[in-house]
Every structure is written in C-alpha cells, then in structure tokens.
Write a protein that holds these residues in place. Structure first.
Motif, PDB file in Angstrom:
ATOM      1  N   ASN A  54       5.452  24.644  31.498  1.00  0.00           N
ATOM      2  CA  ASN A  54       4.901  25.376  30.360  1.00  0.00           C
ATOM      3  C   ASN A  54       5.864  25.359  29.179  1.00  0.00           C
ATOM      4  N   THR A  55       7.121  25.676  29.431  1.00  0.00           N
ATOM      5  CA  THR A  55       8.117  25.720  28.357  1.00  0.00           C
ATOM      6  C   THR A  55       8.317  24.341  27.738  1.00  0.00           C
ATOM      7  N   GLY A  56       8.327  23.312  28.575  1.00  0.00           N
ATOM      8  CA  GLY A  56       8.472  21.954  28.047  1.00  0.00           C
ATOM      9  C   GLY A  56       7.351  21.584  27.102  1.00  0.00           C
ATOM     10  N   ALA A  57       6.141  21.960  27.459  1.00  0.00           N
ATOM     11  CA  ALA A  57       4.989  21.650  26.601  1.00  0.00           C
ATOM     12  C   ALA A  57       5.020  22.468  25.318  1.00  0.00           C
ATOM     13  N   VAL A  58       5.311  23.760  25.446  1.00  0.00           N
ATOM     14  CA  VAL A  58       5.329  24.640  24.266  1.00  0.00           C
ATOM     15  C   VAL A  58       6.384  24.170  23.270  1.00  0.00           C
ATOM     16  N   THR A  59       7.584  23.845  23.740  1.00  0.00           N
ATOM     17  CA  THR A  59       8.633  23.408  22.816  1.00  0.00           C
ATOM     18  C   THR A  59       8.327  22.035  22.227  1.00  0.00           C
ATOM     19  N   SER A  60       7.757  21.138  23.017  1.00  0.00           N
ATOM     20  CA  SER A  60       7.422  19.803  22.494  1.00  0.00           C
ATOM     21  C   SER A  60       6.356  19.881  21.411  1.00  0.00           C
ATOM     22  N   SER A  62       5.511  22.698  19.637  1.00  0.00           N
ATOM     23  CA  SER A  62       6.004  23.521  18.522  1.00  0.00           C
ATOM     24  C   SER A  62       6.963  22.761  17.617  1.00  0.00           C
ATOM     25  N   SER A  63       7.752  21.863  18.199  1.00  0.00           N
ATOM     26  CA  SER A  63       8.719  21.113  17.407  1.00  0.00           C
ATOM     27  C   SER A  63       8.095  19.902  16.724  1.00  0.00           C
ATOM     28  N   GLY A  64       6.848  19.607  17.052  1.00  0.00           N
ATOM     29  CA  GLY A  64       6.183  18.460  16.455  1.00  0.00           C
ATOM     30  C   GLY A  64       6.527  17.142  17.130  1.00  0.00           C
ATOM     31  N   GLN A  65       7.209  17.204  18.275  1.00  0.00           N
ATOM     32  CA  GLN A  65       7.576  15.971  18.978  1.00  0.00           C
ATOM     33  C   GLN A  65       6.376  15.274  19.588  1.00  0.00           C
ATOM     34  N   THR A  66       5.353  16.032  19.905  1.00  0.00           N
ATOM     35  CA  THR A  66       4.145  15.448  20.488  1.00  0.00           C
ATOM     36  C   THR A  66       2.958  16.363  20.204  1.00  0.00           C
ATOM     37  N   ARG A  70      -1.760  14.963  23.987  1.00  0.00           N
ATOM     38  CA  ARG A  70      -0.825  14.144  24.766  1.00  0.00           C
ATOM     39  C   ARG A  70      -0.129  14.984  25.842  1.00  0.00           C
ATOM     40  N   MET A  71       0.238  16.221  25.491  1.00  0.00           N
ATOM     41  CA  MET A  71       0.888  17.097  26.471  1.00  0.00           C
ATOM     42  C   MET A  71      -0.080  17.481  27.578  1.00  0.00           C
ATOM     43  N   PHE A  72      -1.337  17.749  27.216  1.00  0.00           N
ATOM     44  CA  PHE A  72      -2.339  18.096  28.219  1.00  0.00           C
ATOM     45  C   PHE A  72      -2.532  16.934  29.194  1.00  0.00           C
ATOM     46  N   ALA A  73      -2.625  15.729  28.646  1.00  0.00           N
ATOM     47  CA  ALA A  73      -2.784  14.530  29.489  1.00  0.00           C
ATOM     48  C   ALA A  73      -1.564  14.319  30.384  1.00  0.00           C
ATOM     49  N   SER A  74      -0.391  14.583  29.856  1.00  0.00           N
ATOM     50  CA  SER A  74       0.835  14.445  30.637  1.00  0.00           C
ATOM     51  C   SER A  74       0.839  15.413  31.822  1.00  0.00           C
ATOM     52  N   GLY A  75       0.423  16.650  31.581  1.00  0.00           N
ATOM     53  CA  GLY A  75       0.336  17.629  32.661  1.00  0.00           C
ATOM     54  C   GLY A  75      -0.689  17.225  33.702  1.00  0.00           C
ATOM     55  N   GLY A 108       2.787  20.442  36.314  1.00  0.00           N
ATOM     56  CA  GLY A 108       1.726  19.830  35.510  1.00  0.00           C
ATOM     57  C   GLY A 108       0.762  20.868  34.961  1.00  0.00           C
ATOM     58  N   LEU A 109       0.379  21.847  35.788  1.00  0.00           N
ATOM     59  CA  LEU A 109      -0.521  22.912  35.316  1.00  0.00           C
ATOM     60  C   LEU A 109       0.138  23.734  34.226  1.00  0.00           C
ATOM     61  N   GLY A 110       1.434  23.999  34.376  1.00  0.00           N
ATOM     62  CA  GLY A 110       2.164  24.722  33.332  1.00  0.00           C
ATOM     63  C   GLY A 110       2.176  23.947  32.029  1.00  0.00           C
ATOM     64  N   CYS A 111       2.341  22.651  32.134  1.00  0.00           N
ATOM     65  CA  CYS A 111       2.330  21.770  30.964  1.00  0.00           C
ATOM     66  C   CYS A 111       0.960  21.803  30.289  1.00  0.00           C
ATOM     67  N   MET A 112      -0.085  21.742  31.087  1.00  0.00           N
ATOM     68  CA  MET A 112      -1.440  21.776  30.533  1.00  0.00           C
ATOM     69  C   MET A 112      -1.701  23.117  29.834  1.00  0.00           C
ATOM     70  N   ALA A 113      -1.270  24.213  30.461  1.00  0.00           N
ATOM     71  CA  ALA A 113      -1.451  25.534  29.851  1.00  0.00           C
ATOM     72  C   ALA A 113      -0.663  25.638  28.553  1.00  0.00           C
ATOM     73  N   GLY A 114       0.566  25.147  28.553  1.00  0.00           N
ATOM     74  CA  GLY A 114       1.394  25.179  27.350  1.00  0.00           C
ATOM     75  C   GLY A 114       0.797  24.367  26.222  1.00  0.00           C
ATOM     76  N   SER A 115       0.153  23.266  26.557  1.00  0.00           N
ATOM     77  CA  SER A 115      -0.469  22.435  25.525  1.00  0.00           C
ATOM     78  C   SER A 115      -1.644  23.159  24.864  1.00  0.00           C
ATOM     79  N   LEU A 116      -2.206  24.116  25.587  1.00  0.00           N
ATOM     80  CA  LEU A 116      -3.321  24.912  25.046  1.00  0.00           C
ATOM     81  C   LEU A 116      -2.843  26.176  24.328  1.00  0.00           C
TER      82      LEU A 116
END
Length: 123
Positions: A54-60, A62-66, A70-75, A108-116
C-alpha cells in the motif's frame, strides 16, 4: 501527510533527488534497532506485507513516478504471480510455501488499494 501511514522517508528522498541533492552511503555505518518480539509473528508479517504494498503504491502515485492504472496492474500481477507460484510448486511436487504466497498476495492487494487512494495506517 505521510506520518501515520508511512512513506514519509521515501517522499523526502524523492523530493531531495528532484532538487538535485545527491545521495551517498557509508559501507562502514553502524545501525542499531531494537525490534519488538511482537513483530516476529505471522500476523504482523502478513499485515506488514499489505501495508508495504500500500505504501509503495501511495508514494509512487503521489510523487508522480507512476500512474494509478499502472500501480493497480502491478498489484494485480503480484497476486496472480503468487497463485502461479503455488501451482508450479504443486505441479513439481515440491512443498507449498503458502505463507510466502499469501504475503505476496497481500502485498499486491495493498498495492491495488493504494493505487485507488486507500491509505492503510502502519501498526
């Protein structure tokens, strides 16, 4: 903004890098940390996997890195890969590492949630 959910250090270093600050490290640095015994439980480690994704997705995002998509698909890919890992282990008659696969799925689920836009609190 990231203090209770985590990721403030990542955002700090991204901002420093964007401002042209160079990062260096010391191979001889000594770091000590006392880790509570409660962090050695499976429950804590699984919760940490979810939070870490989740934190990885939120920071990516928020920082405009991705982007969010793309983050949802990665998760989603992490979740699928965890299931495929178990299938390959089973087909090859190897011991199933269910805890590993569960941790990867939760990341992966945390990443998907963070992307949302969902931010999980670090505990």
């Amino acid at each position: 903004e990231f203090g209770t959910a985590g990721g403030e250090d990542v955002m700090f270093f991204i901002a420093c890098h964007s401002a042209g600050v160079s990062h260096v490290y010391s191979a001889n640095a000594v770091v000590r940390e006392i880790v509570p015994l409660s962090r050695s439980t499976l429950t804590y480690q699984l919760r940490r996997s979810l939070w870490y994704g989740n934190t990885g997705a939120v920071t990516s995002v928020s920082s405009g890195q991705t982007g969010r998509g793309r983050m949802f698909a990665s998760g989603g890919k992490q979740c699928v890969m965890a299931v495929l890992y178990l299938a390959v282990q089973a087909l090859n008659r190897r011991p199933l590492h269910c805890r590993y696969a569960l941790a990867q799925s939760l990341r992966g689920l945390g990443c998907m949630a963070g992307s949302l836009g969902v931010r999980l609190q670090h505990s």
